[in-house]
Design a protein around this motif. Structure first.
Motif, PDB file in Angstrom:
ATOM      1  N   PRO A   3      58.844  46.428  37.926  1.00 43.89           N
ATOM      2  CA  PRO A   3      58.524  47.648  37.877  1.00 43.89           C
ATOM      3  C   PRO A   3      57.250  48.103  37.150  1.00 43.89           C
ATOM      4  CG  PRO A   3      60.815  47.125  37.182  1.00 43.89           C
ATOM      5  CD  PRO A   3      60.137  45.873  37.406  1.00 43.89           C
ATOM      6  N   ASN A   4      56.563  48.954  37.796  1.00 44.68           N
ATOM      7  CA  ASN A   4      55.154  49.377  37.288  1.00 44.68           C
ATOM      8  C   ASN A   4      54.101  48.394  37.185  1.00 44.68           C
ATOM      9  OD1 ASN A   4      56.221  51.881  36.749  1.00 44.68           O
ATOM     10  ND2 ASN A   4      57.322  50.846  34.753  1.00 44.68           N
ATOM     11  N   VAL A   5      54.038  47.320  37.853  1.00 41.39           N
ATOM     12  CA  VAL A   5      53.011  46.127  37.971  1.00 41.39           C
ATOM     13  C   VAL A   5      52.582  46.158  39.355  1.00 41.39           C
ATOM     14  CG1 VAL A   5      52.689  43.623  37.793  1.00 41.39           C
ATOM     15  CG2 VAL A   5      54.128  45.210  36.214  1.00 41.39           C
TER      16      VAL A   5
ATOM     17  N   ASN B 148      50.179  37.500  42.526  1.00 36.30           N
ATOM     18  CA  ASN B 148      49.339  37.629  41.215  1.00 36.30           C
ATOM     19  C   ASN B 148      49.287  38.714  40.582  1.00 36.30           C
ATOM     20  OD1 ASN B 148      48.042  34.905  41.695  1.00 36.30           O
ATOM     21  ND2 ASN B 148      47.408  35.717  43.725  1.00 36.30           N
ATOM     22  N   PHE B 149      49.233  39.097  39.441  1.00 41.19           N
ATOM     23  CA  PHE B 149      49.046  40.447  38.823  1.00 41.19           C
ATOM     24  C   PHE B 149      48.827  40.231  37.170  1.00 41.19           C
ATOM     25  CE2 PHE B 149      53.453  38.516  38.520  1.00 41.19           C
ATOM     26  CZ  PHE B 149      53.706  38.626  37.373  1.00 41.19           C
ATOM     27  N   MET B 150      48.430  41.268  36.625  1.00 48.11           N
ATOM     28  CA  MET B 150      48.052  41.344  35.271  1.00 48.11           C
ATOM     29  C   MET B 150      49.127  41.900  34.569  1.00 48.11           C
ATOM     30  SD  MET B 150      44.843  40.437  34.671  1.00 48.11           S
ATOM     31  CE  MET B 150      44.782  40.960  33.168  1.00 48.11           C
ATOM     32  N   LEU B 151      49.639  41.480  33.226  1.00 48.42           N
ATOM     33  CA  LEU B 151      50.712  41.569  32.741  1.00 48.42           C
ATOM     34  C   LEU B 151      50.469  41.488  31.245  1.00 48.42           C
ATOM     35  CD1 LEU B 151      53.536  42.814  32.775  1.00 48.42           C
ATOM     36  CD2 LEU B 151      54.514  40.526  32.949  1.00 48.42           C
ATOM     37  N   ASP B 152      50.411  42.284  30.227  1.00 49.26           N
ATOM     38  CA  ASP B 152      50.206  42.373  28.762  1.00 49.26           C
ATOM     39  C   ASP B 152      48.923  41.444  28.599  1.00 49.26           C
ATOM     40  OD1 ASP B 152      53.020  43.151  28.437  1.00 49.26           O
ATOM     41  OD2 ASP B 152      53.693  41.463  28.419  1.00 49.26           O
TER      42      ASP B 152
ATOM     43  N   VAL C  46      49.761  31.064  33.721  1.00 45.75           N
ATOM     44  CA  VAL C  46      49.501  32.403  32.812  1.00 45.75           C
ATOM     45  C   VAL C  46      48.382  31.943  31.774  1.00 45.75           C
ATOM     46  CG1 VAL C  46      50.598  33.851  31.211  1.00 45.75           C
ATOM     47  CG2 VAL C  46      52.116  32.703  32.688  1.00 45.75           C
ATOM     48  N   ASN C  47      47.223  32.852  31.966  1.00 46.37           N
ATOM     49  CA  ASN C  47      46.494  32.572  31.107  1.00 46.37           C
ATOM     50  C   ASN C  47      46.202  33.365  29.802  1.00 46.37           C
ATOM     51  OD1 ASN C  47      45.240  35.048  32.066  1.00 46.37           O
ATOM     52  ND2 ASN C  47      43.294  34.099  32.946  1.00 46.37           N
ATOM     53  N   HIS C  48      45.396  33.482  28.910  1.00 45.28           N
ATOM     54  CA  HIS C  48      45.175  34.070  27.812  1.00 45.28           C
ATOM     55  C   HIS C  48      46.558  34.414  27.056  1.00 45.28           C
ATOM     56  CE1 HIS C  48      42.868  36.937  25.297  1.00 45.28           C
ATOM     57  NE2 HIS C  48      43.662  38.176  25.287  1.00 45.28           N
TER      58      HIS C  48
END
Length: 191
Positions: free
Chosen positions: A34-36, A52-56, A164-166
């Protein structure tokens, strides 16, 4: 003579069907958060699914692969003569870790190893933590997580991976990563 031709045809047909039965099927469109906004792809005639996606503030990259044991790739080095799934999985991890360390410049350690089910196959899960140590000697910079799951069936090797990076909160991110890779793996099956 006709009977032997029919018998040969049936053997040939059934052995082709047996090999075809071990194939990866991914309904990547069913992987949602949801919302990604998720970038999704299927490649190599369905032998690789990725999301692939950005999360936090972290980049999450998922992949699920089907490989033939005889393929010439760095992940399968020294695997072609192995028969036991445990030995195959351990060599796969060795190759994966070597690739991270030597070619992608991540120093890495295996944090944990656990038995898992990948689709309906018994396999192993490896959680690796990694760091661009060669570029940044401060261990707290650029920490990354790799979750790798490997299972074998006949001459096929199936593996899913999450990078997962960073990572800033290692323990909670590992727990979240395991739940996410479960969700991603659930959209794929091995037939």
């Amino acid at each position: 003579m006709k009977k032997s031709s029919v018998l040969f045809f049936l053997i040939l047909f059934n052995s082709h069907t047996a090999f075809a039965a071990h194939s990866l099927i991914c309904n990547i469109e069913n992987f949602t958060i949801p919302n990604v906004d998720i970038s999704k792809e299927l490649r190599q005639e369905g032998k690789r699914a990725a999301a692939n996606f950005m999360l936090d503030d972290s980049y999450w990259s998922f992949s699920f692969y089907e490989l033939d044991k005889m393929e010439n790739t760095y992940l399968l080095k020294d695997i072609e003569d192995l028969e036991e799934p445990q030995s195959i999985n351990e060599q796969f991890l060795k190759n994966y870790s070597y690739r991270l360390n030597e070619e992608v410049i991540f120093d890495n350690v295996v944090l944990e190893t656990s038995p898992i089910m990948l689709s309906d196959l018994n396999g192993l899960e490896f959680v690796l933590i990694a760091n661009f140590i060669k570029l940044h000697p401060d261990i707290n910079k650029n920490e990354e997580i790799f979750v790798v799951r490997v299972a074998t069936k006949a001459h096929k090797i199936y593996f899913s991976e999450l990078h997962v990076n960073h990572v800033t909160q290692m323990e909670s991110t590992i727990q979240k990563a395991k739940k996410m890779i479960d969700r991603f793996s659930d959209v794929c099956s091995i037939k």
